[in-house]
Design an enzyme around this catalytic site. Structure first.
Site, PDB file in Angstrom:
ATOM      1  N   LEU A   1       0.784  -1.235   0.094  1.00 57.10           N
ATOM      2  CA  LEU A   1       0.088  -0.037  -0.036  1.00 57.10           C
ATOM      3  C   LEU A   1       0.890   1.293   0.112  1.00 57.10           C
ATOM      4  O   LEU A   1       1.768   1.115   0.829  1.00 57.10           O
ATOM      5  CB  LEU A   1      -0.790  -0.002   1.108  1.00 57.10           C
ATOM      6  CG  LEU A   1      -2.052   1.198   1.094  1.00 57.10           C
ATOM      7  CD1 LEU A   1      -3.326   0.469   2.056  1.00 57.10           C
ATOM      8  CD2 LEU A   1      -1.480   2.441   1.930  1.00 57.10           C
TER       9      LEU A   1
ATOM     10  N   SER B   1      -0.967  10.119  -6.722  1.00 59.02           N
ATOM     11  CA  SER B   1      -1.079  10.903  -7.839  1.00 59.02           C
ATOM     12  C   SER B   1      -0.139  11.637  -8.940  1.00 59.02           C
ATOM     13  O   SER B   1      -0.266  11.992  -9.910  1.00 59.02           O
ATOM     14  CB  SER B   1      -2.056  12.206  -7.263  1.00 59.02           C
ATOM     15  OG  SER B   1      -1.296  13.150  -6.638  1.00 59.02           O
TER      16      SER B   1
ATOM     17  N   TYR C   1      10.020  22.219   7.123  1.00 61.92           N
ATOM     18  CA  TYR C   1      10.023  20.962   6.421  1.00 61.92           C
ATOM     19  C   TYR C   1      11.034  20.147   7.021  1.00 61.92           C
ATOM     20  O   TYR C   1      10.761  18.860   7.315  1.00 61.92           O
ATOM     21  CB  TYR C   1      10.336  21.120   4.912  1.00 61.92           C
ATOM     22  CG  TYR C   1      10.516  19.876   4.054  1.00 61.92           C
ATOM     23  CD1 TYR C   1       9.386  19.198   3.552  1.00 61.92           C
ATOM     24  CD2 TYR C   1      11.807  19.579   3.915  1.00 61.92           C
ATOM     25  CE1 TYR C   1       9.274  18.071   3.022  1.00 61.92           C
ATOM     26  CE2 TYR C   1      11.730  18.367   3.000  1.00 61.92           C
ATOM     27  CZ  TYR C   1      10.666  17.623   2.881  1.00 61.92           C
ATOM     28  OH  TYR C   1      10.821  16.441   2.030  1.00 61.92           O
TER      29      TYR C   1
ATOM     30  N   SER D   1      13.907  11.932   3.962  1.00 64.09           N
ATOM     31  CA  SER D   1      14.523  12.883   3.068  1.00 64.09           C
ATOM     32  C   SER D   1      16.080  13.007   3.856  1.00 64.09           C
ATOM     33  O   SER D   1      16.041  12.655   4.950  1.00 64.09           O
ATOM     34  CB  SER D   1      13.887  14.201   3.042  1.00 64.09           C
ATOM     35  OG  SER D   1      14.694  15.172   2.553  1.00 64.09           O
TER      36      SER D   1
ATOM     37  N   GLY E   1       5.588   8.612  -5.295  1.00 60.47           N
ATOM     38  CA  GLY E   1       4.463   7.422  -5.111  1.00 60.47           C
ATOM     39  C   GLY E   1       4.055   7.141  -6.351  1.00 60.47           C
ATOM     40  O   GLY E   1       3.899   5.772  -6.703  1.00 60.47           O
TER      41      GLY E   1
ATOM     42  N   GLY F   1       4.711  12.161  -8.915  1.00 61.62           N
ATOM     43  CA  GLY F   1       6.068  12.061  -8.220  1.00 61.62           C
ATOM     44  C   GLY F   1       6.409  10.526  -7.975  1.00 61.62           C
ATOM     45  O   GLY F   1       6.381   9.677  -8.684  1.00 61.62           O
TER      46      GLY F   1
END
Ligand code: NDP
Ligand code: RET
Length: 318
Positions: free
Chosen positions: A7, A12, A154, A141, A16, A14
């Protein structure tokens, strides 16, 4: 061997999207992919890239990492709630001077990047522990290891992700559940355009002129150069993540960009932090022209390598 159910959140665009398609098109058909999107109306690119895998090895489901109800509904729709590999990928960026960012926007970012992961793990881990098997892969990251100027919030969200996983990994191991952090440097996805668009809309009157100038003139220019020279493709990150998923003994950490490893290691070379702050200060304020020159040389080398590869393909070598 039965295919493993994977999963993935945030499919939508990039990383993923690239990962969902890479796994669904696996030649050995080792995976059944549940590619989730928070807004099903934004599945067009995924549907197009999945092609014939859609409905076979890939299915699309709705999941918003900020909504516990949507996570539960998605899990409940899976037979036996059986997920072998969870890939927590959904995330958003934020750049700019702190004074120009609202607390609500910062909280929204933490809600997606950190609490989104927490919500997923709370829902998936108990089933994995019960089955004494599973793998949680988190797209973190390099900024989960090393902060970068004007990425304060971030980087903090990714540090939170790293601290959470570092604490949880030992308990999970007791139940034969693995946790892995994938740590990319810059990746050329919509992420980059989205942060620059926000930077364009920001109200710089909220900060002093000097800070505004450092960000808009120096940082943005250098950041664009860094992405153009060192940026990896989402397909590259998908390959790295596949290696982590298929490993017999998955690593806890996996950096995808060797160019960043020395930067992330500075704080360990000098625990006082002086080496790290000094090196970054110099890179940002003193040697920025040298940095840009180096980045331009890397771009030239990459361009030449691409030409050689294209030539080799034309001649039928690949
Ligand atoms: N690009 C980069 O330079 C790097 C990115 N990363 C990390 O990689 C991950 C993926 O980013 P990337 O592919 O680059 O960026 P993209 O912007 O291309 O993709 C981000 C994805 O996350 C989704 N998303 C955002 N909020 C939610 C939410 N609440 N629930 C579910 N999905 C959501 C987006 O959906 P929607 O379309 O609906 O907005 C989109 O599918 C992030 O965690 C990012 O921090 C790490 C290192 C570098
Ligand atoms: C390396 C470096 C810079 C920029 C790095 C950037 C822009 C990294 C982006 C990383 C991302 C987007 C990670 C996502 O998770 C500066 C500050 C220009 C100069 C100093 C050296």
């Amino acid at each position: 061997m039965a295919p493993r159910t994977v999963l993935i959140t945030g499919c939508s665009s990039g990383i993923g999207l690239a990962l969902a398609v890479r796994l669904a098109r696996d030649k050995q058909r080792r995976f059944r992919v549940i590619a989730t999107v928070r807004n099903v109306s934004r599945s067009g690119a995924l549907v197009a890239a999945a092609g014939s895998a859609l409905g076979r090895t890939l299915e699309i489901k709705q999941l918003d990492v900020c909504d516990e109800g949507s996570i539960r509904a998605c899990l409940d729709s899976i037979p036996g709630r059986h997920v072998d590999v969870l890939v927590s990928n959904a995330g958003v960026g934020m750049i700019g001077p702190l004074e120009c960012q609202s607390l609500a926007a910062m909280q929204g970012l933490m809600d997606t990047n950190f609490f989104g992961l927490v919500r997923l793990v709370k829902e998936v881990l108990p089933d994995m522990k019960r089955r004494r098997s599973g793998h949680i892969v988190v797209i973190s990251s390099v900024m989960g290891l090393q902060g970068i100027v004007f990425n304060d919030v971030y980087a903090a969200s990714k540090f939170a992700v790293e601290g959470f996983c570092e604490s949880l990994v030992v308990q999970a191991l007791r139940f034969n559940v693995a946790i892995s952090l994938v740590e990319p440097g810059p990746v050329t996805t919509e992420f980059e355009a989205k942060v620059y668009e926000e930077a364009e809309r920001a109200d710089y009157s909220q900060t002093d002129p000097e800070t505004a100038e450092i960000f808009t003139k120096l940082y943005l220019r250098n950041s664009k150069d860094v992405f153009a020279s060192l940026g990896q493709s989402p397909e590259d990150i998908a390959e790295h993540t596949l290696r982590v998923i298929e490993a017999a003994r998955p690593p806890f950490r996996h950096q995808t960009n060797a160019a960043y490893t020395p930067m992330a290691a500075l704080k360990h070379a000098d625990p006082s932090g002086a080496l790290m702050t000094d090196a970054f200060y110099k890179l940002v304020f003193k040697y920025d022209a040298v940095l840009r020159l180096g980045l331009r040389a890397i771009r030239l080398l990459r361009w030449k390598a691409q030409k050689v590869q294209a030539g080799a393909r034309l001649l039928g070598f690949k």
